[in-house]
Design a protein around this motif. Structure first.
Motif: not given
Length: 126
Positions: A3-10, A18-21, A79-83
């Protein structure tokens, strides 16, 4: 069961961050690839950044210098840190994983991954 559950979008303005998890469970392979992929409306899903169990990384050209992929093995979280986000980064972002053979490097090729999350939406306005 993996199971993979993403969060952090917006929604953010151009130039924002933004930082996605991605919280992973049920995946027990010692050698693996995990990555972030994205799909914009009317476009094919494509790779953004990937990482293996030794934290070796690979980025799509569009992500180099702006995005950083990382993992916390203790938390089983990717994680994905997006700048410096741009409107063209607007897409649904997916987390994915697959077992890695010892001779293989992780790729950003979508078909190399067989476990996927449901995605988190990122919208960047100009």
């Amino acid at each position: 069961q993996v199971q993979l559950v993403e969060s952090g979008g917006g929604s953010v303005q151009s130039g924002g961050s933004l930082r996605l998890s991605c919280a992973a469970s049920g995946f027990t392979s010692a050698m693996y690839c995990m990555g972030w992929f994205r799909q914009a409306p009317g476009k094919e899903r494509g790779g953004v950044a990937v990482i293996d169990e030794k934290s070796r990384t690979r980025y799509a050209d569009s992500a180099k210098g702006r995005f950083t992929i990382s993992q916390d093995n203790a938390k089983n979280t990717l994680y994905l840190q997006m700048n410096s986000l741009k409107p063209e980064d607007t897409a649904m972002y997916y987390c994915a994983t697959a077992r890695r053979s010892w001779w293989a490097s992780c790729t950003t090729t979508t078909s190399d991954y067989n476990y996927w999350g449901q995605g988190t939406q990122v919208t960047v306005s100009s």
